[in-house]
Write an enzyme that holds these catalytic residues in place. Sequence first.
Site, PDB file in Angstrom:
ATOM      1  N   HIS A  40       0.727  -1.134   0.010  1.00 41.38           N
ATOM      2  CA  HIS A  40       0.037  -0.059   0.170  1.00 41.38           C
ATOM      3  C   HIS A  40       0.938   1.178  -0.131  1.00 41.38           C
ATOM      4  CE1 HIS A  40      -3.366   2.497   2.189  1.00 41.38           C
ATOM      5  NE2 HIS A  40      -3.600   2.526   1.116  1.00 41.38           N
ATOM      6  N   GLU A  79       0.078  -0.485  -4.988  1.00 38.75           N
ATOM      7  CA  GLU A  79      -0.916   0.589  -5.074  1.00 38.75           C
ATOM      8  C   GLU A  79      -0.191   2.114  -4.634  1.00 38.75           C
ATOM      9  OE1 GLU A  79      -4.189   3.173  -3.156  1.00 38.75           O
ATOM     10  OE2 GLU A  79      -2.164   2.736  -2.356  1.00 38.75           O
ATOM     11  N   ASP A  91      -1.436   6.580  -4.888  1.00 43.23           N
ATOM     12  CA  ASP A  91      -2.550   7.490  -5.155  1.00 43.23           C
ATOM     13  C   ASP A  91      -1.667   8.758  -6.012  1.00 43.23           C
ATOM     14  OD1 ASP A  91      -4.171   6.503  -2.990  1.00 43.23           O
ATOM     15  OD2 ASP A  91      -2.389   6.947  -1.880  1.00 43.23           O
ATOM     16  N   HIS A 123      -1.172  11.388  -1.400  1.00 49.30           N
ATOM     17  CA  HIS A 123      -2.512  11.132  -1.021  1.00 49.30           C
ATOM     18  C   HIS A 123      -3.546  12.193  -0.514  1.00 49.30           C
ATOM     19  CE1 HIS A 123      -5.467   9.607   2.015  1.00 49.30           C
ATOM     20  NE2 HIS A 123      -5.496   8.302   1.633  1.00 49.30           N
ATOM     21  N   GLU A 133      -4.419   4.218  -7.962  1.00 48.33           N
ATOM     22  CA  GLU A 133      -5.625   5.121  -7.383  1.00 48.33           C
ATOM     23  C   GLU A 133      -5.623   6.694  -7.790  1.00 48.33           C
ATOM     24  OE1 GLU A 133      -6.614   4.916  -3.176  1.00 48.33           O
ATOM     25  OE2 GLU A 133      -8.160   6.139  -3.589  1.00 48.33           O
TER      26      GLU A 133
HETATM   27  O1  G3P Z   1      -6.662   1.538  -2.906  1.00 51.32           O
HETATM   28  C1  G3P Z   1      -6.733   1.437  -1.572  1.00 51.32           C
HETATM   29  C2  G3P Z   1      -6.748   2.501  -0.607  1.00 51.32           C
HETATM   30  O2  G3P Z   1      -5.530   3.283  -0.745  1.00 51.32           O
HETATM   31  C3  G3P Z   1      -7.834   3.422  -0.457  1.00 51.32           C
HETATM   32  O3  G3P Z   1      -7.794   4.265   0.374  1.00 51.32           O
HETATM   33  O4  G3P Z   1      -7.245   6.529   1.480  1.00 51.32           O
HETATM   34  O5  G3P Z   1      -5.394   4.678   1.710  1.00 51.32           O
HETATM   35  O6  G3P Z   1      -6.065   5.833  -0.580  1.00 51.32           O
HETATM   36  P1  G3P Z   1      -6.608   5.289   0.790  1.00 51.32           P
HETATM   37 MG    MG Z   2      -4.935   4.769  -1.962  1.00 51.41          MG
END
Ligand code: G3P
Ligand code: MG
Length: 248
Positions: free
Chosen positions: A10, A37, A39, A52, A112
Amino acid sequence: MWPYPKVLAHRGAGTLAPENTMAAMRYGWEHGFAAVEFDVMLSKDQRPVVIHDEDFGRTVAGSGKVPGYDAAFIMQQDAGAWFSADYKGEPVPDYASVVNFCRSRGIWMNVEMKPAQGYERETGLVVAAETLQLFADLSPVDKQHLPLFSSFSRAALLAAHEVAPHIPRALLIREAGPDWKLHLQEVGACALHIRHDCLTRDLAAQVKDAGYGLFCYTVNSPERARELLSWGVDAFCTDRIDLIPADF
Ligand code: G3P
Ligand code: MG
């Protein structure tokens, strides 16, 4: 249904390195992760940067907003010092740098789209257009190597579909309302990405029976990960790449 890896780091390396930085991508990679993953948000000059929060103040200092500054300024901000002195000076990367890093190492990406408020459609359009360029050498049917877009914003996903219909999309949600399937259909999603503690065994079965991929965020205990997988969950991202290895 889910041609991708099962465990994703993540934001690059979870909580083991400063999120959404090149240092995190490197850390995750060095610790065996070939799936990630991260952002992506648009700057004022409509360039995708990897970050993020819309507001400065947590991973970068100050009180501005990402859509309030050009990418050149955002990319000069220190996104490492908040994490530890070892990472002081680690910049906010742009989308292309992260993609190029990952592609050169065969790291698969869940991108994302994280639009700042009011920029949902633009984010989908611009990120999809840049993705087309960055992956122009791949066949449109090479799903395993193309990234998977995900977003909480259906508008961003719809815009991405306009520009790059062959790049798969997943809908991100917290809790599933009664219209979850309708929403997946609306954006042509291949998968549902749901907060793991909002998923029930029954809902997991419904999602799988309907033919969708099922992904959970953010799973940080091996016991919970095992339970989710036993429910038919295809994949998840984790902040604890030290506890849940890539080959879990
Ligand atoms: O993509 C999964 C997760 O990253 C979604 O929430 O706030 O951590 O970007 P967040
Ligand atoms: Mg995310």
